[in-house]
Enzyme design. Sequence first.
Site, PDB file in Angstrom:
ATOM      1  N   CYS A  14       9.313  -3.138  -5.465  1.00  0.00           N
ATOM      2  CA  CYS A  14       8.678  -2.253  -4.488  1.00  0.00           C
ATOM      3  C   CYS A  14       9.546  -2.109  -3.235  1.00  0.00           C
ATOM      4  O   CYS A  14       9.821  -3.080  -2.538  1.00  0.00           O
ATOM      5  CB  CYS A  14       7.300  -2.793  -4.105  1.00  0.00           C
ATOM      6  SG  CYS A  14       6.542  -1.848  -2.789  1.00  0.00           S
TER       7      CYS A  14
ATOM      8  N   HIS B  69       2.700   1.281  -5.036  1.00  0.00           N
ATOM      9  CA  HIS B  69       2.377   0.063  -5.787  1.00  0.00           C
ATOM     10  C   HIS B  69       1.048  -0.538  -5.373  1.00  0.00           C
ATOM     11  O   HIS B  69       0.649  -1.577  -5.861  1.00  0.00           O
ATOM     12  CB  HIS B  69       3.474  -0.980  -5.594  1.00  0.00           C
ATOM     13  CG  HIS B  69       4.756  -0.614  -6.279  1.00  0.00           C
ATOM     14  ND1 HIS B  69       5.784   0.023  -5.627  1.00  0.00           N
ATOM     15  CD2 HIS B  69       5.166  -0.780  -7.550  1.00  0.00           C
ATOM     16  CE1 HIS B  69       6.793   0.213  -6.465  1.00  0.00           C
ATOM     17  NE2 HIS B  69       6.443  -0.252  -7.637  1.00  0.00           N
TER      18      HIS B  69
ATOM     19  N   SER C 237      18.730  -2.779  -5.763  1.00  0.00           N
ATOM     20  CA  SER C 237      17.543  -3.634  -5.609  1.00  0.00           C
ATOM     21  C   SER C 237      17.821  -5.111  -5.847  1.00  0.00           C
ATOM     22  O   SER C 237      16.983  -5.951  -5.522  1.00  0.00           O
ATOM     23  CB  SER C 237      16.454  -3.173  -6.556  1.00  0.00           C
ATOM     24  OG  SER C 237      16.084  -1.859  -6.227  1.00  0.00           O
TER      25      SER C 237
END
Lengths: 607, 371
Positions: A380, A367, A323
Amino acid sequence: MYNTYLKTVDSEWFRQRLSGAAIFVLAVFLILMARLYYLQVVKGAEFRRLSQNNCVRLQSIAPARGLIFDRNSYLMVDNRPSFNVSIVLEDAKNPEKVLSKLAAILGVDRQDLLAKLDVGKRWPSFKPILLRRDLDRDAIAVVESHKLDLPGILITVEPIRHYVEGKRASHLIGYLGEISEDELDSGDFPGNRGGDFIGQFGIEKSYESYFRGKPGKRQVQVDALGQVKRVLKTEPAEAGKNVYLTLDIGLQRKTEEMFAEKVGAAVAMDPSNGHILAMVSSPAFNPNAFVEGMSFEAWNELVADKFHPMGNKAIQGQYPPGSIYKIVTAMAGLVEEGVIDEDTQYYCPGYYRYGNRTYRCWRRGGHGSVEITKAIAQSCDVFFFQVGEELGVDRLARYARACGLGNPTGIELDNEASGLVPTSAWKLRKIGVPWQGGETLSVAIGQGFNLVTPMQMVSLTAALANGGMRYKPLLVKRIEDIYGKVQFIEPEPLGKLPVSDDILRLLEGALVAVINTRRGTGRIARIEGIEVAGKTGTAQVIAIKEDHDEVPVDEVPYRFRDHAWFVAFAPVSAPKIAVSVLVEHGGHGGSTAGPIAREMIKEYLGI
Amino acid sequence: MFDRRLIQHFDWVLLGLTLVLAGIGILTLYSAVNASAALGRPTGPPVYLKQLYSFGVATIAMVVMFLFNYKLLHRWGGVIYGFSIALLLAVLLAGKEVSGSQRWLMLGPLSFQPSEIAKITVAIVLARYFSDHMSQEGFGLRNLWKPLFWCLFPFLLIARQPDLGTGLVILLIAASMTLFVKVERRAMICLTGAGVFMCSVAWFFLKEYQKQRIAIFVDPGKDPLGAGYHIIQSKIAVGSGMFWGKGFLEGTQNALSFLPEQHTDFIFSVLAEEWGFLGSAVFVGFYVATIVWGLSIAMRSKEPFGTVLAVGITSMLFWQAVINVGMALGLLPVVGVPLPLISYGGSSLLVTSIGIGILMNISMRRFMFKS
């Protein structure tokens, strides 16, 4: 007056001048002959004796190798005396017998010692052949007391490298090894001879020419047993230059402690100039073992270790960025016209449908409505799937490259990996299959073909911290020679991140939110009283599945567990340190890598 | 077109002397390198093999140099000289630096020293000028400034490299040729005065190591480890040969001390140690014979350009041999001047062969200018 010579110069005139020349020539050579006669016949016997005794010998004095200090002048690498035993064949008369005796005295294998004679076969008989390096004092005392029974045996003291902190920063500092035949033949080491130790790894290798120094000479008179009777003249060796690293020993120590039971790497950088404050690759090796002589078995064990202690994971380890890559995706999306802006909202129901496949967000429940800051803070996936889809893989790759990914950072260590920034052309060339749209979604959240090194990640983080300037990672702060002349190493800007200041501020706010908001994925790295910015990452080791079930980390076999990433910088208002941490198979980035990043920042800022 | 008399007049004596000296050179080199291989590690093909290849090239150059009529050198003297100056400039701009001095020009895998070529070209251009302007009264200052410039220019370029030895040899060649063609008394006094003055000025421009070498020559004991060490060890090597020598490959002293110069600057020490006074005397005898033969070629040439050029080339051989041997015997300071045909070095060998080729050329064409 051209050509008047025909009238004025006749051959008789030439004859006269040439006879004069001939007489001059003969006279000069007569002087040479007289000198030759004087040296060879009149003084010949005397010179013959001088040459037969060879009583005057020229010995080389090894220079002290330059020392290594940390940024605050803490001594990390020193030289200590090593007692070596050598043999001079010319004085030994019967080398086999002498070596048998010596083997008995030292309690070593006679064959080992005899094998050393082969090495010295090409050398003239008066040149010492090294038999044993770094003997302890007791052994030396015994040899010394048997001196008369051991003609030709020579004890010398030479400096040997001593890594004060043992394994500490071993991948950065490196080690010395005996120069190889190939290296000698390469012509790169004109001042070296067989048996010399040179840097083979790390800073010891990269800065070899600074550390080396200049050998000195000593002219000595020896007796018939080869023992030095008198030193006629000494030209001292010139010590090599001392190198002051950018490293902070305290931070390095703390980071290594945090990695005690873990495999992985961490790098800390000063964002204002690219100085590397700490560089850890775990597990490490002990460089002293190389200098003191490592057995074949020990070496094999080191190389075969499944955790690769000899590899520097900080610059050679290539991992999917997970991420953390969302920073790059966000940057590209914000800069490129018409992709997203700071208010763009996407809805995350916990999955994203692309074609006929479903891509899941890490948070199964979704989310909800997400804009950029929340998307980064809570990492997210669905938000970035859509940004990635808008951008396409090739546009994304341009930004990744501008952030320094896909290329070595240029740090002065060997074998730095370049990582990988995938493009559609790359895939067609390498794999022979056209790019699939779904793959872009994986790449956008850092789980596809992309590979980065911890060094590249810290470099990017530092650039985000300092307002967008990428610096070459520096390991050396200054170099001092023995006369106290100092050479400072200047920071080297590599280029700006491809973003405006406004976008940079927006990203910074999002990274602060990662640590400091209630649902931020990096809350674990929060520090009381200091504003920290950062990003977590979880790099999947087995390819992303479109529909996988969550399994608790402990139930996954070690080698299938995800790699944990964490990058951070602090304090946000005036950043002094940027870090990147990677724990191999550490599971979720926040929980394993985050605390390490936090402790590194606390240590360096003195909290 | 080819004159049969050219073959009749071919100079077998000079060829014989050259081959003998070259043979001695290879043997000595073999011995010197044999010993040095024992000292360190082998690097690349052995030095004497490289020298053998150079001999091949040098032989071709020698043959080429006597095929055409040497009067062509008179006609093309200016061009040849200009070419060698261009090479010297090139070496200053783009030369390869080896241990502190920039002497080498790289042509692909080959490298050579343009300063060596300059020795011959200065001789050619001076011979042309002197033979064109000669008179029994000798040269005055007003016609000496040109040749002075022609030799000082390359000298300065070479001194800049720095290669003082070669620069010095060029000045000595020029001086020998000038004295040979006779100089007016007044000009002589002026030039000598200027020379002394220049030397004292030059002292301040010498590199530290060059000053040191001269100081050490005066007193070798001053630096028994550096340059003084070479002188002392060379004297021990030469002296220990005694009358009969230690025998081929039996030299022990050369293994000790002279690296890296034992196969270039101190090659004579190796020879003298192994062959003794007897061998050295014979060797020096061959050298004297070659030089005297060169002078006799000058005498037998029936036209001034040939005579003066032969004197110039002979003086080149003479000065290099004297400086090199004198240095090995501790009579002269240590300056890097090769012993022609003996010392290791392709450039020196090539230029020596070109010189000998020109001498042969002058010798075999002497009948063409019967007065």
